[in-house]
Structures are given as structure tokens and as C-alpha cells.
Design a protein around this motif. Sequence first.
Motif, PDB file in Angstrom:
ATOM      1  N   LEU A 138      30.212  90.530  19.628  1.00  0.00           N
ATOM      2  CA  LEU A 138      29.847  91.152  18.364  1.00  0.00           C
ATOM      3  C   LEU A 138      28.961  92.375  18.550  1.00  0.00           C
ATOM      4  O   LEU A 138      28.409  92.881  17.591  1.00  0.00           O
ATOM      5  CB  LEU A 138      29.139  90.132  17.454  1.00  0.00           C
ATOM      6  CG  LEU A 138      30.001  88.964  17.018  1.00  0.00           C
ATOM      7  CD1 LEU A 138      29.240  88.075  16.045  1.00  0.00           C
ATOM      8  CD2 LEU A 138      31.287  89.444  16.366  1.00  0.00           C
ATOM      9  N   LEU A 139      28.828  92.838  19.805  1.00  0.00           N
ATOM     10  CA  LEU A 139      28.030  94.036  20.030  1.00  0.00           C
ATOM     11  C   LEU A 139      28.867  95.275  19.721  1.00  0.00           C
ATOM     12  O   LEU A 139      29.190  96.079  20.582  1.00  0.00           O
ATOM     13  CB  LEU A 139      27.535  94.086  21.471  1.00  0.00           C
ATOM     14  CG  LEU A 139      26.415  93.105  21.809  1.00  0.00           C
ATOM     15  CD1 LEU A 139      25.993  93.277  23.259  1.00  0.00           C
ATOM     16  CD2 LEU A 139      25.226  93.307  20.902  1.00  0.00           C
ATOM     17  N   ASN A 152      29.677  98.326  16.463  1.00  0.00           N
ATOM     18  CA  ASN A 152      29.145  98.924  15.235  1.00  0.00           C
ATOM     19  C   ASN A 152      30.121  98.747  14.077  1.00  0.00           C
ATOM     20  O   ASN A 152      30.574  99.699  13.457  1.00  0.00           O
ATOM     21  CB  ASN A 152      28.860 100.413  15.464  1.00  0.00           C
ATOM     22  CG  ASN A 152      27.769 100.613  16.479  1.00  0.00           C
ATOM     23  OD1 ASN A 152      26.867  99.796  16.591  1.00  0.00           O
ATOM     24  ND2 ASN A 152      27.843 101.692  17.232  1.00  0.00           N
ATOM     25  N   GLU A 178      24.062  96.686   9.651  1.00  0.00           N
ATOM     26  CA  GLU A 178      23.384  96.296  10.877  1.00  0.00           C
ATOM     27  C   GLU A 178      22.763  97.508  11.552  1.00  0.00           C
ATOM     28  O   GLU A 178      21.649  97.446  12.069  1.00  0.00           O
ATOM     29  CB  GLU A 178      24.369  95.600  11.819  1.00  0.00           C
ATOM     30  CG  GLU A 178      24.788  94.222  11.320  1.00  0.00           C
ATOM     31  CD  GLU A 178      25.746  93.541  12.268  1.00  0.00           C
ATOM     32  OE1 GLU A 178      26.410  94.260  13.041  1.00  0.00           O
ATOM     33  OE2 GLU A 178      25.825  92.308  12.240  1.00  0.00           O
ATOM     34  N   HIS A 233      17.734  90.539  15.953  1.00  0.00           N
ATOM     35  CA  HIS A 233      18.810  91.439  15.535  1.00  0.00           C
ATOM     36  C   HIS A 233      20.035  91.261  16.424  1.00  0.00           C
ATOM     37  O   HIS A 233      21.171  91.141  15.935  1.00  0.00           O
ATOM     38  CB  HIS A 233      18.324  92.885  15.592  1.00  0.00           C
ATOM     39  CG  HIS A 233      19.384  93.877  15.233  1.00  0.00           C
ATOM     40  ND1 HIS A 233      19.674  94.221  13.925  1.00  0.00           N
ATOM     41  CD2 HIS A 233      20.251  94.595  16.016  1.00  0.00           C
ATOM     42  CE1 HIS A 233      20.662  95.110  13.910  1.00  0.00           C
ATOM     43  NE2 HIS A 233      21.026  95.346  15.164  1.00  0.00           N
ATOM     44  N   ARG A 254      23.932  89.581  15.783  1.00  0.00           N
ATOM     45  CA  ARG A 254      25.182  90.272  16.093  1.00  0.00           C
ATOM     46  C   ARG A 254      26.058  89.446  17.037  1.00  0.00           C
ATOM     47  O   ARG A 254      27.277  89.632  17.093  1.00  0.00           O
ATOM     48  CB  ARG A 254      24.891  91.658  16.663  1.00  0.00           C
ATOM     49  CG  ARG A 254      24.251  92.562  15.618  1.00  0.00           C
ATOM     50  CD  ARG A 254      23.906  93.949  16.140  1.00  0.00           C
ATOM     51  NE  ARG A 254      25.041  94.847  16.047  1.00  0.00           N
ATOM     52  CZ  ARG A 254      24.935  96.146  15.775  1.00  0.00           C
ATOM     53  NH1 ARG A 254      23.745  96.683  15.530  1.00  0.00           N
ATOM     54  NH2 ARG A 254      25.989  96.906  15.735  1.00  0.00           N
ATOM     55  N   VAL A 303      23.920  99.658  21.795  1.00  0.00           N
ATOM     56  CA  VAL A 303      23.615  99.160  20.460  1.00  0.00           C
ATOM     57  C   VAL A 303      22.167  99.482  20.073  1.00  0.00           C
ATOM     58  O   VAL A 303      21.890  99.918  18.953  1.00  0.00           O
ATOM     59  CB  VAL A 303      23.855  97.629  20.390  1.00  0.00           C
ATOM     60  CG1 VAL A 303      23.295  97.063  19.097  1.00  0.00           C
ATOM     61  CG2 VAL A 303      25.346  97.347  20.472  1.00  0.00           C
TER      62      VAL A 303
END
Length: 279
Positions: free
Chosen positions: A56-57, A59, A64, A205, A209, A272
Motif C-alpha cells: 500500500l506504499l 500515492n 493520505e 501514517h 498505508r 512516500v
Amino acid sequence: MALQEEPQELQNPPMAFDALFCEEGLEEDLGDNGIEEESEGCVGNMEKQSTFPLVLLENDFFWEDDELASLISKEEQTHVCFSGSISDGPLMAARKEAVEWILSVKAHYGFSSLTTVLAVNYFDRFIASLRFRRDKPWMSQLAAVACVSLAAKVEEIHVPLLLDLQVESSKYVFEAKTIQRMELLVLSTLGWRMNPVTPNSFFDHIIRRFGLKIHLHWEFLWRCERLLLSVIADSRFMCFMPSILATATMLHVIDEIEAFNPVEYQSQLMNVLKVSKSQ
């Protein structure tokens, strides 16, 4: 105001994250200075694993990125760097002793990592102010008690009584009303800004993600928090912005967990967080 007790020898200081001070510190392995794992609990002396999916890293969600930008923009507002005070031996010794005591209280009551980091942040911001009296040897201990109490009230569900907080080799024992007055002094000195951006903010955070879908994500967070607490008593590391300290911590933990593609995942992480190794 304070009843002095016989001082006791402090515990050994936490491990120093010395790799950060090398020219290429963010990419060097800590080697033998790594974390000593517990034999029981959620983490043991385990081998590197190959199932560390940072899937899930990406954009994919603008909110987010907005959240991350907000964290980075606010981290300077409540950040204290003691780079100009390192030569101030008495002040740094008082800080080290106070932070080690805060860590011992955390262990005694099982407070969360965030409670501990908040207490240290409050303490650092307070002693960096003009209201901190270095000529009063008991003041750093009183400030530490007040900061732990305030952090526990912010983060914990169950908060010990003020008198009960004074455990683990406290040099002084203060009355509840004395601690309450110090709490008000700390609050006013910090401008009532009690939710600063910390390295934990960036851990949270990144974990969100990840999606928190497997046990390894929880282990990743646990290892990051434990490594952070192992260096927090060393004022040199507090000169790094929370985002930088969090990134260095996560890079090391990724290298510790991932067996086959640590560099790839580390690169994704830095992309990220918009952090480079030169920082």
C-alpha cells in the motif's frame, strides 16, 4: 516542597543509534548494536522474513498525501534540538536522568510508546524554555513527573494517582498539589500544545498505508517503537526532525525483517515520506 530520598544508581542508558552519526548513517546496518529481542511475547530472536509486503506504499489516495504534508509542515513547531546545549553538561545530565526515569515509569505501568514520547517531548520543550531553573536540582525531577502525568492524561485510559507515579528510584517525592502546580506551569510554558508531531506520527501514517492486514505489520510497528525508545535518552538524536528519525528507524527495521528486497522497500518508504538518505 520536596522530600529528598537517598539517590539510587540509575539503570544503564539505552542503546545509542550510533549509525545515524556516520556519513552514510541512514543506510548503515547497526550490526551488533541492534535490539536484543525478548524470548517471549510478540517478537523473539527470529530470522529475517521474506513476507514484508509494502503493497500500500502508493500515492493512490490524495488525502493520505495531504495528511503527510500536514505532518511535515507542523513537525518544526514543537521540535527541540539541543545541538547548542550539548556542551552544557549539567543540563544534558539532568535530561538524561529524567528521560531514563520516564522510561522506567513506562515499563512499570506498561504505558504506550506514544505516552513516553509525548512525556519526553513535553520535558524537552519545557527545559528549553526560560522558565526552567537549573539552579534547583529537584526541578528536573518535578518536571519529569508532571510531564509523565500530562502525557498519561492525554494518551492512557487509566492514569495512576500523582503520588503513585513517583516510582522507580525517584530522587524526590512531591506532594500532589506541588505536581499539579508544575503541570500548570508546563502547560502554560508549552502554550497548551500537547499533541505534537512525533516519530510515532509517521509510524502510524505508514502503518495505515500498510492496511494493518497481517501480524508482521504489527510487529513492524512494535520494533519501530522499541528502537525509538532505545535512543530517546540520547539528546543527540533529538536534533533530527521527527520525520527523519522515524525514517531512519523504519529503514533499519525493514532491513532487519525483510530478507530479499530490503533496498526496494526502503526506497519505497523514502519516496512516500519524501526523505533522502542525505538528510
